[in-house]
Each structure stands twice: as structure tokens, then as C-alpha cells.
Design a protein around this motif. Structure first.
Motif, PDB file in Angstrom:
ATOM      1  N   GLU A 114     -10.968  -4.124 -13.457  1.00 54.38           N
ATOM      2  CA  GLU A 114     -11.314  -4.056 -15.199  1.00 54.38           C
ATOM      3  C   GLU A 114     -12.673  -2.910 -15.186  1.00 54.38           C
ATOM      4  O   GLU A 114     -13.390  -2.944 -14.071  1.00 54.38           O
ATOM      5  CB  GLU A 114     -11.890  -5.402 -15.596  1.00 54.38           C
ATOM      6  N   GLN A 115     -13.327  -2.594 -16.516  1.00 52.60           N
ATOM      7  CA  GLN A 115     -14.529  -2.183 -16.408  1.00 52.60           C
ATOM      8  C   GLN A 115     -15.000  -2.573 -18.039  1.00 52.60           C
ATOM      9  O   GLN A 115     -14.189  -2.730 -18.837  1.00 52.60           O
ATOM     10  CB  GLN A 115     -14.263  -0.652 -16.695  1.00 52.60           C
ATOM     11  N   HIS A 116     -16.100  -3.075 -17.714  1.00 53.10           N
ATOM     12  CA  HIS A 116     -16.815  -3.679 -19.170  1.00 53.10           C
ATOM     13  C   HIS A 116     -18.171  -4.136 -18.967  1.00 53.10           C
ATOM     14  O   HIS A 116     -18.657  -4.311 -17.783  1.00 53.10           O
ATOM     15  CB  HIS A 116     -16.081  -4.926 -19.700  1.00 53.10           C
ATOM     16  N   ASP A 117     -18.872  -3.986 -19.990  1.00 47.89           N
ATOM     17  CA  ASP A 117     -20.526  -4.291 -20.053  1.00 47.89           C
ATOM     18  C   ASP A 117     -21.197  -3.693 -18.748  1.00 47.89           C
ATOM     19  O   ASP A 117     -21.874  -4.245 -18.000  1.00 47.89           O
ATOM     20  CB  ASP A 117     -20.702  -5.674 -19.798  1.00 47.89           C
ATOM     21  N   ALA A 118     -20.950  -2.364 -18.452  1.00 44.12           N
ATOM     22  CA  ALA A 118     -21.590  -1.492 -17.445  1.00 44.12           C
ATOM     23  C   ALA A 118     -21.170  -2.022 -16.026  1.00 44.12           C
ATOM     24  O   ALA A 118     -21.853  -1.746 -15.142  1.00 44.12           O
ATOM     25  CB  ALA A 118     -23.117  -1.524 -17.593  1.00 44.12           C
ATOM     26  N   LEU A 119     -20.303  -2.776 -16.010  1.00 50.22           N
ATOM     27  CA  LEU A 119     -19.480  -3.172 -14.889  1.00 50.22           C
ATOM     28  C   LEU A 119     -18.381  -2.579 -14.564  1.00 50.22           C
ATOM     29  O   LEU A 119     -17.470  -2.400 -15.060  1.00 50.22           O
ATOM     30  CB  LEU A 119     -19.387  -4.820 -14.625  1.00 50.22           C
ATOM     31  N   VAL A 120     -18.029  -2.079 -13.029  1.00 53.45           N
ATOM     32  CA  VAL A 120     -16.750  -1.450 -12.751  1.00 53.45           C
ATOM     33  C   VAL A 120     -16.525  -2.637 -11.597  1.00 53.45           C
ATOM     34  O   VAL A 120     -17.063  -2.884 -10.553  1.00 53.45           O
ATOM     35  CB  VAL A 120     -16.913  -0.346 -11.785  1.00 53.45           C
ATOM     36  N   ILE A 121     -15.224  -3.100 -11.756  1.00 49.17           N
ATOM     37  CA  ILE A 121     -14.789  -4.461 -10.835  1.00 49.17           C
ATOM     38  C   ILE A 121     -13.672  -3.694 -10.067  1.00 49.17           C
ATOM     39  O   ILE A 121     -12.526  -3.450 -10.751  1.00 49.17           O
ATOM     40  CB  ILE A 121     -14.336  -5.629 -11.671  1.00 49.17           C
ATOM     41  N   ILE A 122     -13.740  -3.328  -8.908  1.00 47.03           N
ATOM     42  CA  ILE A 122     -12.659  -3.056  -7.911  1.00 47.03           C
ATOM     43  C   ILE A 122     -12.270  -4.145  -7.079  1.00 47.03           C
ATOM     44  O   ILE A 122     -12.765  -5.086  -6.609  1.00 47.03           O
ATOM     45  CB  ILE A 122     -13.272  -2.126  -6.901  1.00 47.03           C
ATOM     46  N   GLU A 123     -10.811  -4.079  -7.007  1.00 46.94           N
ATOM     47  CA  GLU A 123     -10.087  -4.907  -6.216  1.00 46.94           C
ATOM     48  C   GLU A 123      -9.674  -4.144  -5.027  1.00 46.94           C
ATOM     49  O   GLU A 123      -9.204  -2.965  -4.974  1.00 46.94           O
ATOM     50  CB  GLU A 123      -8.877  -5.595  -7.083  1.00 46.94           C
ATOM     51  N   LEU A 124      -9.806  -4.705  -3.746  1.00 46.93           N
ATOM     52  CA  LEU A 124      -9.354  -4.017  -2.335  1.00 46.93           C
ATOM     53  C   LEU A 124      -8.215  -4.837  -1.942  1.00 46.93           C
ATOM     54  O   LEU A 124      -8.324  -5.932  -2.035  1.00 46.93           O
ATOM     55  CB  LEU A 124     -10.671  -4.210  -1.428  1.00 46.93           C
ATOM     56  N   SER A 125      -7.434  -4.125  -1.514  1.00 46.79           N
ATOM     57  CA  SER A 125      -6.012  -4.738  -0.964  1.00 46.79           C
ATOM     58  C   SER A 125      -5.556  -4.213   0.456  1.00 46.79           C
ATOM     59  O   SER A 125      -6.157  -2.884   0.830  1.00 46.79           O
ATOM     60  CB  SER A 125      -4.652  -4.629  -1.775  1.00 46.79           C
ATOM     61  N   SER A 126      -5.459  -4.887   1.333  1.00 48.37           N
ATOM     62  CA  SER A 126      -5.281  -4.431   2.768  1.00 48.37           C
ATOM     63  C   SER A 126      -3.722  -5.275   3.310  1.00 48.37           C
ATOM     64  O   SER A 126      -3.386  -6.442   2.587  1.00 48.37           O
ATOM     65  CB  SER A 126      -6.348  -4.743   3.823  1.00 48.37           C
ATOM     66  N   TYR A 127      -3.035  -4.572   4.302  1.00 50.74           N
ATOM     67  CA  TYR A 127      -1.773  -5.222   4.756  1.00 50.74           C
ATOM     68  C   TYR A 127      -1.696  -4.749   6.217  1.00 50.74           C
ATOM     69  O   TYR A 127      -1.575  -3.284   6.209  1.00 50.74           O
ATOM     70  CB  TYR A 127      -0.770  -5.085   3.902  1.00 50.74           C
ATOM     71  N   LEU A 128      -1.615  -5.382   7.143  1.00 41.37           N
ATOM     72  CA  LEU A 128      -1.652  -4.874   8.565  1.00 41.37           C
ATOM     73  C   LEU A 128      -0.522  -5.706   9.360  1.00 41.37           C
ATOM     74  O   LEU A 128      -0.400  -7.144   9.237  1.00 41.37           O
ATOM     75  CB  LEU A 128      -3.005  -5.568   9.248  1.00 41.37           C
ATOM     76  N   ASP A 129       0.484  -4.752   9.612  1.00 43.66           N
ATOM     77  CA  ASP A 129       1.723  -5.314  10.230  1.00 43.66           C
ATOM     78  C   ASP A 129       1.723  -4.811  11.765  1.00 43.66           C
ATOM     79  O   ASP A 129       1.675  -3.734  12.134  1.00 43.66           O
ATOM     80  CB  ASP A 129       3.019  -5.008   9.486  1.00 43.66           C
ATOM     81  N   THR A 130       1.511  -5.787  12.616  1.00 41.29           N
ATOM     82  CA  THR A 130       1.359  -5.460  14.149  1.00 41.29           C
ATOM     83  C   THR A 130       2.736  -6.164  14.903  1.00 41.29           C
ATOM     84  O   THR A 130       2.615  -6.636  16.125  1.00 41.29           O
ATOM     85  CB  THR A 130       0.085  -5.896  14.622  1.00 41.29           C
ATOM     86  N   GLY A 131       3.822  -6.355  14.030  1.00 43.58           N
ATOM     87  CA  GLY A 131       4.843  -6.964  14.780  1.00 43.58           C
ATOM     88  C   GLY A 131       5.055  -8.289  14.950  1.00 43.58           C
ATOM     89  O   GLY A 131       6.001  -8.846  15.396  1.00 43.58           O
ATOM     90  N   GLY A 132       4.452  -9.135  13.951  1.00 40.28           N
ATOM     91  CA  GLY A 132       4.470 -10.370  13.993  1.00 40.28           C
ATOM     92  C   GLY A 132       5.563 -11.065  13.068  1.00 40.28           C
ATOM     93  O   GLY A 132       6.478  -9.893  12.657  1.00 40.28           O
ATOM     94  N   ALA A 133       5.670 -12.260  12.788  1.00 40.59           N
ATOM     95  CA  ALA A 133       6.752 -12.735  11.701  1.00 40.59           C
ATOM     96  C   ALA A 133       6.563 -12.098  10.512  1.00 40.59           C
ATOM     97  O   ALA A 133       7.440 -11.923   9.780  1.00 40.59           O
ATOM     98  CB  ALA A 133       6.619 -14.442  11.622  1.00 40.59           C
ATOM     99  N   HIS A 134       5.284 -11.910  10.046  1.00 37.59           N
ATOM    100  CA  HIS A 134       4.882 -11.128   8.791  1.00 37.59           C
ATOM    101  C   HIS A 134       3.735 -10.473   9.060  1.00 37.59           C
ATOM    102  O   HIS A 134       2.743 -11.031   9.783  1.00 37.59           O
ATOM    103  CB  HIS A 134       5.171 -12.134   7.314  1.00 37.59           C
ATOM    104  N   GLY A 135       3.404  -9.592   8.061  1.00 37.62           N
ATOM    105  CA  GLY A 135       2.113  -8.874   8.118  1.00 37.62           C
ATOM    106  C   GLY A 135       1.066  -9.735   7.573  1.00 37.62           C
ATOM    107  O   GLY A 135       1.159 -10.809   6.904  1.00 37.62           O
ATOM    108  N   GLN A 136      -0.214  -9.389   7.595  1.00 38.20           N
ATOM    109  CA  GLN A 136      -1.514 -10.115   7.337  1.00 38.20           C
ATOM    110  C   GLN A 136      -2.078  -9.456   6.034  1.00 38.20           C
ATOM    111  O   GLN A 136      -2.545  -8.222   6.154  1.00 38.20           O
ATOM    112  CB  GLN A 136      -2.403 -10.120   8.346  1.00 38.20           C
ATOM    113  N   PRO A 137      -1.823  -9.771   4.905  1.00 40.87           N
ATOM    114  CA  PRO A 137      -2.407  -9.211   3.638  1.00 40.87           C
ATOM    115  C   PRO A 137      -4.120  -9.925   3.548  1.00 40.87           C
ATOM    116  O   PRO A 137      -4.453 -10.894   3.816  1.00 40.87           O
ATOM    117  CB  PRO A 137      -1.740  -9.731   2.441  1.00 40.87           C
ATOM    118  N   GLY A 138      -4.796  -9.095   2.908  1.00 42.37           N
ATOM    119  CA  GLY A 138      -6.112  -9.220   2.623  1.00 42.37           C
ATOM    120  C   GLY A 138      -6.529  -8.857   1.429  1.00 42.37           C
ATOM    121  O   GLY A 138      -5.945  -7.902   0.847  1.00 42.37           O
TER     122      GLY A 138
END
Length: 249
Positions: A114-138
Motif C-alpha cells: 500500500e501507499q498512503h500518508d507518505a508511507l510506502v508499505i513493501i511486502e517481501l516474499s521468499s520461497y526456498l526449496d532444497t528438496g524437502g517435503a515442501h519448500g520454506q516460504p517467508g
């Protein structure tokens, strides 16, 4: 007719003030970032299971903000607290692909939430898959204050001395989240997945939002839980200037 000297000085001052106002950036005007994306595999690898790195990030006209976003994405690649990070996204990609096994993958993304009131709100996403049952999102949240040119900490956002009151209100909002998800009467769930604090706090326009990593307050299958605290409940807790619509420029 010659104007009095004081009148001339006053007129010049008014003109200078008007020019400064005219050319001062409008902090309520949303920034328009350029999206930068790429996906690379090791050179010469064409198999279906080639490891890959996918980057989807943003570039603003504000180089200070760009550097903050890149560093925050790099910190999302840490596999344990305090682990060293690469000097750049390009350096991270090279290192990852050099050491990756087949089917490994790493995804890093930055979005404007979002952007409002002189703020920029950034969302960061990550996903690491190193061969396990499922990857690790962040996930991660940056509340960037364009007036101060800095990422706000919780201490910046709260009225001094109100951190305990904030987390008490968050616990109340967590109870509402349990009710909304039909979990309030599940004592086993509450025992296994108790409320904890999070550093992912977004000053969204509609409410202060707490975003949790998977397996933090709920099982992996429930994804990234969101807990929302309406602003009226935070009177006297959040600084008045961070309530939507109250900020003077």
C-alpha cells in the motif's frame, strides 16, 4: 514609483516560499516503481530439474529505498539467524546456482502492499526449496517513511511506553482470529499454536496488520496468518501521525 525596501524584501520572500511549495514533492502522490524480474539457471543446464533463482523486485527513484529493499531481500535468504548474506542479488544468484542440487529453487519478490500518508508499505516474499517435503516460504514487511527516509521500527510507530499495551491488543485480535477460523473452542490447537509476537507489522490503511510466517501460530496448511487490529482500538498506543489521514506534510 519606487517601492519601499521592506515591501520589496517581503515580496521576494513570498515568491521564494511559493516556488518552494510548488516544487516540493507531494508525499501523498504514490511512487511509481519499475518492476525488475529475471529467472536464471546454471549455464548450459537444460534439464527439467535444473536449479533456478527467480527474482521479482522493484526499483524506485529513491536509491536509498532501493538499497533497503535489496538488503531486506538478501536477509530473507538466511537459513539461520545471523548467517552472512551476499553483497547483492546478483552475487546471491551466482552463489546459489554454484552450490545448488537438481530441483533446488529460490524465489525472492518485493511488492508494494500500500501507499498512503507518505508511507510506502513493501511486502517481501521468499520461497526456498532444497528438496524437502515442501519448500520454506517467508514474508517480511517494510513501512518506509518518505518524510524521514527510513524504515519504521515498532518503537517509531508506538507512543513511548505503550509496547505492552500494543501486544495485549494483538492478543485480543488473535482471539478474534481464532473465532473467525472456528478454532476458539479447540483447546488442543491453542496449546500447540499459542500466540507469539511477529516483526511483520504493516501500517495498512484499513488496520494495523500482523502477518505471520507459516508454522508460527498455525500449521503449514494454513499459510501466512493475518491478524488485524482496527485503528480505533489503538488510540493512545500508536502515534497519532501514523493513523491514516492524520499526518501533516
Amino acid at each position: 514609483m519606487r517601492l519601499p525596501k521592506l515591501l520589496v524584501i517581503a515580496s521576494v520572500a513570498i515568491l521564494l516560499s511559493a516556488c518552494q511549495s510548488l516544487f516540493k514533492p507531494d508525499l501523498n502522490e504514490p511512487l511509481k516503481p519499475k518492476r525488475i524480474t529475471w529467472e536464471h539457471r546454471p549455464a548450459g543446464c537444460s534439464a527439467a530439474d535444473c536449479p533456478l533463482v527467480n527474482i521479482d523486485t522493484l526499483k524506485f527513484g529513491d536509491e536509498h529505498l532501493n538499497a533497503i529493499i535489496e538488503q531486506a531481500l538478501l536477509e530473507k535468504t538466511q537459513t539461520e539467524p545471523g548467517a552472512p548474506v551476499a553483497s547483492s542479488l546478483n552475487a546471491y544468484e551466482q552463489e546459489f546456482l554454484r552450490n545448488a542440487q537438481p530441483r533446488w529453487s529460490s524465489y525472492l519478490q518485493a511488492n508494494v502492499r500500500e501507499q498512503h500518508d507518505a508511507l510506502v508499505i513493501i511486502e517481501l516474499s521468499s520461497y526456498l526449496d532444497t528438496g524437502g517435503a515442501h519448500g520454506q516460504p517467508g514474508r517480511g514487511i517494510l513501512n518506509y517513511d518518505r518524510q524521514q527516509k527510513k524504515v519504521l521500527t515498532l518503537q517509531d510507530i508506538l507512543v513511548p511506553g505503550q509496547e505492552k499495551a500494543f501486544w495485549d491488543m494483538a492478543k485480543t485480535a488473535h482471539q478474534a482470529w481464532l473465532i473467525a477460523n472456528n478454532l476458539k473452542d479447540d483447546s488442543a490447537f491453542e496449546k500447540e499454536w499459542p500466540f507469539i509476537k511477529t516483526s511483520n507489522i504493516a501500517l495498512d490503511f484499513g488496520a494495523v496488520t500482523l502477518k505471520y510466517d507459516v508454522t508460527s501460530i498455525a500449521p503449514y496448511s494454513m499459510g501466512h496468518p493475518l491478524i488485524k487490529i482496527p485503528y480505533p482500538q489503538l488510540n493512545g498506543i500508536v502515534r497519532p501521525e501514523y493513523f491514516p489521514g492524520r499526518r501533516a506534510q
